[in-house]
Design a protein around this motif. Structure first.
Motif, mmCIF file in Angstrom:
data_model
loop_
_atom_site.group_PDB
_atom_site.id
_atom_site.type_symbol
_atom_site.label_atom_id
_atom_site.label_comp_id
_atom_site.label_asym_id
_atom_site.label_seq_id
_atom_site.Cartn_x
_atom_site.Cartn_y
_atom_site.Cartn_z
ATOM 1 N N ASP A 101 14.030 -11.421 8.251
ATOM 2 C CA ASP A 101 15.454 -11.098 8.950
ATOM 3 C C ASP A 101 16.118 -12.441 9.436
ATOM 4 N N GLY A 102 15.308 -13.424 10.219
ATOM 5 C CA GLY A 102 15.701 -14.275 10.638
ATOM 6 C C GLY A 102 15.860 -15.828 9.906
ATOM 7 N N MET A 103 15.794 -15.604 8.458
ATOM 8 C CA MET A 103 15.535 -16.723 7.843
ATOM 9 C C MET A 103 16.203 -16.808 6.448
ATOM 10 N N PHE A 104 16.901 -17.602 5.987
ATOM 11 C CA PHE A 104 16.922 -17.657 4.670
ATOM 12 C C PHE A 104 16.433 -18.966 4.056
ATOM 13 N N ILE A 105 15.693 -19.092 2.869
ATOM 14 C CA ILE A 105 15.237 -20.113 2.217
ATOM 15 C C ILE A 105 15.229 -20.148 0.788
ATOM 16 N N SER A 106 15.808 -21.310 0.203
ATOM 17 C CA SER A 106 16.050 -21.560 -1.359
ATOM 18 C C SER A 106 15.231 -22.748 -1.626
ATOM 19 N N VAL A 107 14.050 -22.384 -2.383
ATOM 20 C CA VAL A 107 13.457 -23.333 -2.977
ATOM 21 C C VAL A 107 13.338 -23.737 -4.400
ATOM 22 N N HIS A 108 13.479 -24.876 -4.921
ATOM 23 C CA HIS A 108 13.648 -24.998 -6.326
ATOM 24 C C HIS A 108 13.016 -26.287 -6.824
ATOM 25 N N ARG A 109 12.479 -26.363 -7.961
ATOM 26 C CA ARG A 109 11.963 -27.652 -8.552
ATOM 27 C C ARG A 109 13.072 -28.234 -9.365
ATOM 28 N N LYS A 110 13.223 -29.400 -9.176
ATOM 29 C CA LYS A 110 14.263 -30.354 -9.712
ATOM 30 C C LYS A 110 15.712 -29.802 -9.596
ATOM 31 N N GLU A 111 15.857 -29.172 -8.587
ATOM 32 C CA GLU A 111 17.276 -28.666 -8.396
ATOM 33 C C GLU A 111 17.741 -28.603 -6.776
ATOM 34 N N TRP A 169 24.221 -22.676 -10.487
ATOM 35 C CA TRP A 169 23.259 -22.637 -11.577
ATOM 36 C C TRP A 169 21.793 -22.544 -11.275
ATOM 37 N N LEU A 170 21.468 -21.985 -9.953
ATOM 38 C CA LEU A 170 20.099 -21.858 -9.873
ATOM 39 C C LEU A 170 19.586 -20.835 -10.215
ATOM 40 N N ASP A 171 18.232 -20.668 -10.607
ATOM 41 C CA ASP A 171 17.451 -19.510 -10.891
ATOM 42 C C ASP A 171 16.881 -18.819 -10.089
ATOM 43 N N TYR A 172 17.129 -17.496 -10.011
ATOM 44 C CA TYR A 172 16.405 -16.735 -8.797
ATOM 45 C C TYR A 172 15.346 -15.547 -9.206
ATOM 46 N N GLY A 173 14.186 -15.529 -8.355
ATOM 47 C CA GLY A 173 13.452 -14.519 -8.964
ATOM 48 C C GLY A 173 13.968 -13.088 -8.360
ATOM 49 N N LYS A 174 13.234 -11.996 -8.767
ATOM 50 C CA LYS A 174 13.834 -10.735 -8.485
ATOM 51 C C LYS A 174 13.985 -10.368 -6.852
ATOM 52 N N ALA A 175 13.159 -11.257 -5.911
ATOM 53 C CA ALA A 175 13.146 -10.862 -4.493
ATOM 54 C C ALA A 175 14.014 -11.965 -3.961
ATOM 55 N N GLU A 176 14.725 -12.962 -4.360
ATOM 56 C CA GLU A 176 15.146 -14.120 -3.807
ATOM 57 C C GLU A 176 16.805 -13.822 -3.721
ATOM 58 N N GLU A 177 17.181 -14.309 -2.431
ATOM 59 C CA GLU A 177 18.427 -14.174 -2.203
ATOM 60 C C GLU A 177 19.340 -15.340 -2.853
ATOM 61 N N SER A 178 20.593 -15.256 -3.380
ATOM 62 C CA SER A 178 21.278 -16.422 -3.655
ATOM 63 C C SER A 178 21.953 -17.156 -2.846
ATOM 64 N N VAL A 179 22.200 -18.607 -2.839
ATOM 65 C CA VAL A 179 22.856 -19.287 -1.822
ATOM 66 C C VAL A 179 24.429 -18.615 -1.507
ATOM 67 N N LEU A 180 24.923 -17.738 -2.463
ATOM 68 C CA LEU A 180 25.996 -17.106 -2.135
ATOM 69 C C LEU A 180 25.660 -16.131 -1.180
ATOM 70 N N GLU A 181 24.907 -15.481 -1.058
ATOM 71 C CA GLU A 181 24.578 -14.104 -0.091
ATOM 72 C C GLU A 181 23.799 -14.579 1.123
ATOM 73 N N GLY A 182 22.586 -15.264 1.195
ATOM 74 C CA GLY A 182 21.645 -15.313 2.127
ATOM 75 C C GLY A 182 22.162 -15.950 3.423
ATOM 76 N N PRO A 183 22.993 -17.236 3.151
ATOM 77 C CA PRO A 183 23.348 -17.740 4.661
ATOM 78 C C PRO A 183 24.209 -17.013 5.369
ATOM 79 N N LEU A 184 25.240 -15.966 4.882
ATOM 80 C CA LEU A 184 26.158 -15.268 5.569
ATOM 81 C C LEU A 184 25.275 -14.026 6.182
#
Length: 205
Positions: A101-111, A169-184
């Motif tokens: 609830d208190g964190m958004f994180i987006s981890v990617h290889r080569k992106e 252009w990022l690829d997301y897994g099923k449980a991942e939030e996108s950068v368009l959703e998680g920060p807000l």
């Protein structure tokens, strides 16, 4: 050569935010105020990049400038990796123990998550986001005060969202939030709980 990057926004009580600010804000300011960083930002604001699927035939210098602007690096990357301060490492000292609830994180290889977000929303919306290219340390009062700006940056009509999603252009897994959703989401949660926020874009390896 490969790399792994992360962009995270984590919520903390104000006393923790004050400690993080003392460690991180000098490096953030140094990166923000660097003349080359300012030049790259002005270039992108004057001429936003076209559809990323056409970049192979576009202005390569402008694309490289945008990537350099939005990629982690500089003084802050050194601090977060422990290179400038061996007693501090972002994974252990900022992110460890954070609940979903208190964190958004987006981890990617080569992106880079911030690059994808900024391209998807464009400079007019990106300039509404506090801090510099995804990096900030804000106490609870500023989180509440800046929430309307973040909502304007990251709230979309259906057609606006479709366009933004096409440029993320990022690829997301099923449980991942996108950068368009998680920060807000995490911003609204922190504002409601009276907590501060720390945003960090870094190389993990």
């Amino acid at each position: 050569m490969g790399f792994t990057s992360a962009w995270a926004i984590s919520s903390h009580p104000d006393d923790t935010i004050a400690e993080l600010a003392a460690r991180l804000l000098p490096a953030m300011r140094a990166d923000h105020e660097h003349p080359e960083a300012q030049r790259r930002m002005r270039r992108w604001q004057r001429a936003p990049l076209p559809d990323h699927r056409t970049w192979y035939e576009g202005d390569q210098a402008a694309i490289e400038s945008f990537h350099a602007l939005t990629a982690p690096g500089g003084h802050l990357d050194d601090v977060c990796a422990g290179a400038a301060d061996p007693a501090f490492y972002v994974v252990d000292d900022v992110w460890e123990g954070q609940g979903q609830d208190g964190m958004f994180i987006s981890v990617h290889r080569k992106e880079y998550a911030v690059a994808s977000l900024f391209h998807a929303i464009g400079p007019s919306r990106a300039t509404l986001l506090p801090g510099w290219c995804g990096n900030f340390v804000l106490p609870s009062a500023q989180v509440r005060r800046r929430l309307p700006d973040v909502e304007r940056a990251l709230t979309f009509t259906p057609s606006e969202r479709a366009r933004a999603e096409a440029q993320d252009w990022l690829d997301y897994g099923k449980a991942e939030e996108s950068v368009l959703e998680g920060p807000l989401r995490v911003w609204r949660t922190a504002a409601g709980m009276g907590e501060g926020l720390c945003g960090l874009a870094v190389h993990l390896c």
